[in-house]
Design a protein around this motif. Structure first.
Motif, PDB file in Angstrom:
ATOM      1  N   ILE A   3       0.850  -1.200   0.000  1.00  0.00           N
ATOM      2  CA  ILE A   3       0.000   0.000   0.000  1.00  0.00           C
ATOM      3  C   ILE A   3       0.878   1.239   0.000  1.00  0.00           C
ATOM      4  CG2 ILE A   3      -1.993  -1.065   1.133  1.00  0.00           C
ATOM      5  CD1 ILE A   3      -1.131   0.402   3.722  1.00  0.00           C
ATOM      6  N   ILE A   4       0.308   2.320  -0.486  1.00  0.00           N
ATOM      7  CA  ILE A   4       0.965   3.631  -0.462  1.00  0.00           C
ATOM      8  C   ILE A   4       0.143   4.511   0.463  1.00  0.00           C
ATOM      9  CG2 ILE A   4       1.663   5.632  -1.821  1.00  0.00           C
ATOM     10  CD1 ILE A   4       1.692   3.718  -4.293  1.00  0.00           C
ATOM     11  N   ILE A   5       0.816   5.090   1.473  1.00  0.00           N
ATOM     12  CA  ILE A   5       0.093   5.960   2.404  1.00  0.00           C
ATOM     13  C   ILE A   5       0.690   7.360   2.383  1.00  0.00           C
ATOM     14  CG2 ILE A   5      -0.643   4.054   3.888  1.00  0.00           C
ATOM     15  CD1 ILE A   5       1.529   4.886   5.913  1.00  0.00           C
ATOM     16  N   LYS A   6      -0.129   8.313   2.796  1.00  0.00           N
ATOM     17  CA  LYS A   6       0.312   9.714   2.819  1.00  0.00           C
ATOM     18  C   LYS A   6      -0.502  10.483   3.852  1.00  0.00           C
ATOM     19  CE  LYS A   6      -1.271  12.597  -0.463  1.00  0.00           C
ATOM     20  NZ  LYS A   6      -2.187  13.533   0.104  1.00  0.00           N
ATOM     21  N   ILE A  76       4.769  -1.102   2.968  1.00  0.00           N
ATOM     22  CA  ILE A  76       4.277   0.282   2.955  1.00  0.00           C
ATOM     23  C   ILE A  76       5.269   1.231   2.289  1.00  0.00           C
ATOM     24  CG2 ILE A  76       3.554   2.217   4.403  1.00  0.00           C
ATOM     25  CD1 ILE A  76       2.600   0.095   6.445  1.00  0.00           C
ATOM     26  N   THR A  77       4.750   2.018   1.371  1.00  0.00           N
ATOM     27  CA  THR A  77       5.491   3.119   0.771  1.00  0.00           C
ATOM     28  C   THR A  77       4.808   4.404   1.228  1.00  0.00           C
ATOM     29  OG1 THR A  77       6.014   1.790  -1.188  1.00  0.00           O
ATOM     30  CG2 THR A  77       6.226   4.195  -1.401  1.00  0.00           C
ATOM     31  N   CYS A  78       5.591   5.350   1.682  1.00  0.00           N
ATOM     32  CA  CYS A  78       5.038   6.641   2.118  1.00  0.00           C
ATOM     33  C   CYS A  78       5.315   7.700   1.059  1.00  0.00           C
ATOM     34  CB  CYS A  78       5.666   7.083   3.441  1.00  0.00           C
ATOM     35  SG  CYS A  78       5.271   6.018   4.833  1.00  0.00           S
ATOM     36  N   VAL A  79       4.315   8.506   0.752  1.00  0.00           N
ATOM     37  CA  VAL A  79       4.494   9.669  -0.109  1.00  0.00           C
ATOM     38  C   VAL A  79       4.085  10.914   0.681  1.00  0.00           C
ATOM     39  CG1 VAL A  79       4.214   8.412  -2.277  1.00  0.00           C
ATOM     40  CG2 VAL A  79       2.210   9.406  -1.181  1.00  0.00           C
ATOM     41  N   LYS A  80       4.476  12.059   0.180  1.00  0.00           N
ATOM     42  CA  LYS A  80       4.251  13.315   0.906  1.00  0.00           C
ATOM     43  C   LYS A  80       2.870  13.894   0.640  1.00  0.00           C
ATOM     44  CE  LYS A  80       9.117  14.305   1.125  1.00  0.00           C
ATOM     45  NZ  LYS A  80      10.223  15.143   0.736  1.00  0.00           N
ATOM     46  N   GLY A  81       2.397  14.652   1.610  1.00  0.00           N
ATOM     47  CA  GLY A  81       1.166  15.411   1.483  1.00  0.00           C
ATOM     48  C   GLY A  81       1.476  16.893   1.426  1.00  0.00           C
ATOM     49  N   VAL A  82       0.440  17.715   1.357  1.00  0.00           N
ATOM     50  CA  VAL A  82       0.608  19.166   1.266  1.00  0.00           C
ATOM     51  C   VAL A  82      -0.194  19.840   2.378  1.00  0.00           C
ATOM     52  CG1 VAL A  82       0.208  21.214  -0.165  1.00  0.00           C
ATOM     53  CG2 VAL A  82       0.938  19.071  -1.228  1.00  0.00           C
ATOM     54  N   LEU A  83       0.438  20.805   3.018  1.00  0.00           N
ATOM     55  CA  LEU A  83      -0.225  21.672   3.993  1.00  0.00           C
ATOM     56  C   LEU A  83      -0.268  23.058   3.375  1.00  0.00           C
ATOM     57  CD1 LEU A  83       1.729  20.584   7.192  1.00  0.00           C
ATOM     58  CD2 LEU A  83      -0.547  19.818   6.499  1.00  0.00           C
ATOM     59  N   GLU A  84      -1.434  23.703   3.421  1.00  0.00           N
ATOM     60  CA  GLU A  84      -1.569  25.026   2.810  1.00  0.00           C
ATOM     61  C   GLU A  84      -2.347  25.954   3.732  1.00  0.00           C
ATOM     62  OE1 GLU A  84      -3.023  27.072  -1.348  1.00  0.00           O
ATOM     63  OE2 GLU A  84      -4.019  25.236  -0.716  1.00  0.00           O
ATOM     64  N   VAL A  85      -1.828  27.175   3.866  1.00  0.00           N
ATOM     65  CA  VAL A  85      -2.523  28.238   4.606  1.00  0.00           C
ATOM     66  C   VAL A  85      -2.853  29.325   3.593  1.00  0.00           C
ATOM     67  CG1 VAL A  85      -2.357  29.959   6.443  1.00  0.00           C
ATOM     68  CG2 VAL A  85      -1.332  27.690   6.767  1.00  0.00           C
TER      69      VAL A  85
END
Length: 168
Positions: A3-6, A76-85
């Motif tokens: 699975i790929i999680i983020k 498990i493969t981890c990918v990045k997410g995005v935080l935005e203000v």
């Protein structure tokens, strides 16, 4: 099971508080999803306070079936997410002023939020600005806020860039 999680991508209007990822998800590009009843418990790296965006990533993770750790059943493969203000929108106007004629200029000294403004300044922030327009003799004169002079501070820190100020 591969699975790929983020971290879930998160966006909020500027509020002066840190935004940190709070939930993980199986990425849409993942061939498989979690087995029914399993959940992801994670900690995260990356945060943002001021307007802009940054990456967030999973620092640690655990796949749980209730309280049982079943992480070893996954690849498990981890990918990045995005935080935005995003900028905090405020709509302001000069307060209407009235006085009895006294041969001195009546200059606006206060502003107010319009009914259309969903947001106010963040608690503890202060705004400074100048007004255009004054009147000395009996009559009515419009006044405006000089957009070029608007400055918003949190203590001594200039936080104007975190706001989208509309004047009417």
């Amino acid at each position: 099971r591969p699975i790929i999680i983020k971290p879930v991508d998160e966006t909020k209007v500027y509020d002066g508080l840190e935004l940190v990822a709070s939930v993980s998800e199986v990425d849409l590009s993942s061939e498989y999803i979690l087995v029914e009843g399993h959940s992801i418990s994670s900690t995260y790296l990356g945060s943002i306070i001021n307007v802009g965006s940054t990456e967030s990533e999973i620092e640690t993770y655990q796949i749980l079936n209730g309280t049982e750790d079943v992480t070893n059943n996954y690849s498990i493969t981890c990918v990045k997410g995005v935080l935005e203000v995003t900028p905090r929108p405020i709509i302001i106007k000069p307060v209407d002023e009235v006085k009895v004629y006294d041969d001195t200029d009546l200059i606006p000294v206060n502003f107010e939020y319009t009914q259309e403004s969903q947001y106010l300044l963040v608690d503890g922030h202060n705004i400074s600005l100048d007004y255009i327009g004054s009147i000395r003799n009996v009559g009515i004169e419009s006044s405006l806020i000089d957009d070029k002079t608007i400055k918003i501070e949190n203590g001594t820190e200039d936080v104007t860039q975190n706001y989208s100020v509309v004047t009417v």
